[in-house]
Write a protein that holds these residues in place. Structure first.
Motif, short mmCIF file in Angstrom:
data_model
loop_
_atom_site.label_atom_id
_atom_site.label_comp_id
_atom_site.label_asym_id
_atom_site.label_seq_id
_atom_site.Cartn_x
_atom_site.Cartn_y
_atom_site.Cartn_z
N GLN A 1 0.82 -1.21 0.00
CA GLN A 1 0.00 0.00 0.00
C GLN A 1 0.86 1.26 0.00
OE1 GLN A 1 -2.39 -0.55 3.59
NE2 GLN A 1 -4.20 -0.95 2.31
N PHE A 2 0.22 2.36 -0.42
CA PHE A 2 0.73 3.71 -0.18
C PHE A 2 -0.20 4.32 0.86
CE2 PHE A 2 1.92 2.71 -4.54
CZ PHE A 2 3.27 3.00 -4.53
N VAL A 3 0.34 4.71 1.99
CA VAL A 3 -0.48 5.20 3.10
C VAL A 3 -0.21 6.69 3.31
CG1 VAL A 3 -1.07 4.95 5.53
CG2 VAL A 3 -0.44 2.93 4.18
N SER A 4 -1.24 7.50 3.16
CA SER A 4 -1.12 8.95 3.35
C SER A 4 -1.68 9.33 4.72
CB SER A 4 -1.88 9.70 2.26
OG SER A 4 -1.27 9.53 1.00
N ARG A 5 -0.87 10.03 5.48
CA ARG A 5 -1.31 10.58 6.77
C ARG A 5 -1.45 12.08 6.58
NH1 ARG A 5 1.90 6.24 7.66
NH2 ARG A 5 1.08 4.66 9.09
N ILE A 6 -2.67 12.55 6.75
CA ILE A 6 -3.02 13.91 6.38
C ILE A 6 -3.33 14.73 7.63
CG2 ILE A 6 -4.62 15.32 5.03
CD1 ILE A 6 -5.15 12.58 3.48
N ASN A 7 -2.78 15.92 7.69
CA ASN A 7 -3.09 16.87 8.76
C ASN A 7 -3.64 18.15 8.13
OD1 ASN A 7 -1.77 15.63 11.37
ND2 ASN A 7 -0.26 15.36 9.75
N TYR A 8 -4.55 18.77 8.82
CA TYR A 8 -5.14 20.01 8.30
C TYR A 8 -5.64 20.84 9.47
CZ TYR A 8 -9.36 17.22 9.07
OH TYR A 8 -10.34 16.43 9.64
N ASP A 9 -5.88 22.11 9.19
CA ASP A 9 -6.43 23.02 10.20
C ASP A 9 -7.88 23.33 9.87
OD1 ASP A 9 -3.92 23.10 11.34
OD2 ASP A 9 -3.37 25.02 10.44
N VAL A 10 -8.66 23.54 10.90
CA VAL A 10 -10.03 24.04 10.76
C VAL A 10 -10.11 25.36 11.51
CG1 VAL A 10 -12.46 23.68 11.30
CG2 VAL A 10 -11.06 21.76 10.51
N ILE A 11 -10.38 26.42 10.76
CA ILE A 11 -10.52 27.76 11.34
C ILE A 11 -12.00 28.09 11.43
CG2 ILE A 11 -10.01 30.21 11.04
CD1 ILE A 11 -7.55 29.40 9.43
N VAL A 12 -12.43 28.55 12.60
CA VAL A 12 -13.83 28.93 12.80
C VAL A 12 -13.89 30.38 13.27
CG1 VAL A 12 -15.98 28.46 14.02
CG2 VAL A 12 -14.46 26.56 13.39
N ARG A 13 -14.75 31.15 12.63
CA ARG A 13 -15.03 32.52 13.07
C ARG A 13 -16.51 32.59 13.44
NH1 ARG A 13 -11.34 32.91 8.94
NH2 ARG A 13 -9.52 34.23 9.34
N ARG A 14 -16.79 33.16 14.60
CA ARG A 14 -18.19 33.22 15.05
C ARG A 14 -18.64 34.67 15.17
NH1 ARG A 14 -18.38 31.86 21.51
NH2 ARG A 14 -16.56 33.06 22.16
N THR A 15 -19.93 34.87 15.12
CA THR A 15 -20.46 36.23 15.16
C THR A 15 -20.69 36.73 16.58
OG1 THR A 15 -22.71 35.35 14.92
CG2 THR A 15 -21.55 35.99 12.91
N ASP A 16 -21.00 35.83 17.49
CA ASP A 16 -21.24 36.21 18.89
C ASP A 16 -20.08 35.69 19.73
OD1 ASP A 16 -22.06 36.81 21.41
OD2 ASP A 16 -23.91 35.62 21.36
N ALA A 17 -19.19 36.59 20.14
CA ALA A 17 -17.99 36.17 20.86
C ALA A 17 -18.16 36.20 22.37
CB ALA A 17 -16.82 37.06 20.46
N ALA A 18 -19.36 36.44 22.87
CA ALA A 18 -19.52 36.61 24.32
C ALA A 18 -19.29 35.33 25.11
CB ALA A 18 -20.90 37.19 24.61
N PRO A 19 -20.03 34.23 24.86
CA PRO A 19 -19.88 33.07 25.73
C PRO A 19 -18.77 32.12 25.27
CG PRO A 19 -21.65 32.67 24.18
CD PRO A 19 -21.12 34.05 23.88
N ALA A 20 -18.28 31.31 26.18
CA ALA A 20 -17.41 30.20 25.80
C ALA A 20 -18.26 29.16 25.09
CB ALA A 20 -16.75 29.61 27.04
#
Length: 215
Positions: free
Chosen positions: A85-104
């Motif tokens: 086999q050829f085995v690919s190990r993939i890493n990536y980022d997920v960026i999230v922007r929210r409109t209401d920054a008040a609560p955790a």
């Protein structure tokens, strides 16, 4: 059933071609090298996910009800070879922007990784979850995701007869000396069948996919 996101994304992922010596003489420097490891790309229309506040219909007209937008970015892959086999190990980022920054808050987002053969055949698909955490007052957060994809060495191999046809020495004056072997339909089909890619994207429902296509 294959998602429309797959069908629309195939053209975006680069498919490498086998090692070719396109030579009309012994010293032609035009050599194209091919890696049997699958190319990795983000699927069209599936690289973003828009979340709406509860009760919003999720159409273009509901922009005022937007809760958060997530994006897959910074994709990295490392391909290792095993005996079969050829085995690919993939890493990536997920960026999230929210409109209401008040609560955790915490967002748990589904992400797929699909192995695609010959441009349109989904051989395997896995779905994982990426968790993105926000502290109170935080507008933007990043989390990392991972995926693993395997491709059979046998399936990714170009038949020797095709390689021989591609690499055959062509001498000046021969009938096909100036003919590109890549134009041969049999060669094209063999290279396509041995081509693999891994597509990443958010696992979207029909409404979310339609929103991405329309925006």
């Amino acid at each position: 059933m294959t998602s429309p996101a797959f069908r629309r994304s195939i053209a975006l992922a680069t498919v490498a071609v086998p090692a070719l010596l396109l030579a009309a003489c012994d010293r032609n420097p035009l050599v194209v090298r091919r890696s049997s490891c699958p190319a990795v790309a983000v699927a069209a229309y599936a690289g973003d996910m828009t979340l709406f506040r509860p009760g919003a219909a999720g159409t273009v007209a509901d922009a005022a009800n937007m809760d958060a937008v997530a994006t897959i970015t910074t994709v990295r892959d490392d391909c290792a070879e095993t005996s079969d086999q050829f085995v690919s190990r993939i890493n990536y980022d997920v960026i999230v922007r929210r409109t209401d920054a008040a609560p955790a808050r915490q967002f748990v987002l589904p992400v797929f990784a699909a192995v695609v053969q010959a441009g349109n055949i989904v051989n395997a698909k896995q779905i994982s979850q990426v968790t993105v955490n926000f502290a109170a007052g935080q507008e933007r957060a990043v989390a990392q995701g991972t995926a693993t994809a395997a491709v059979s060495r046998t399936a990714a191999a170009v038949p020797q007869a095709i390689l021989d046809k591609i690499n055959r020495k062509r001498r000046p004056g021969e009938l096909d000396a100036a003919t590109d072997p890549m134009a041969d339909p049999e060669v094209k089909a063999a290279l396509r069948a041995a081509s693999f890619e891994v597509l990443l994207g958010f696992q979207l429902d029909d409404r979310a996919l339609a929103y991405n296509i329309a925006k």
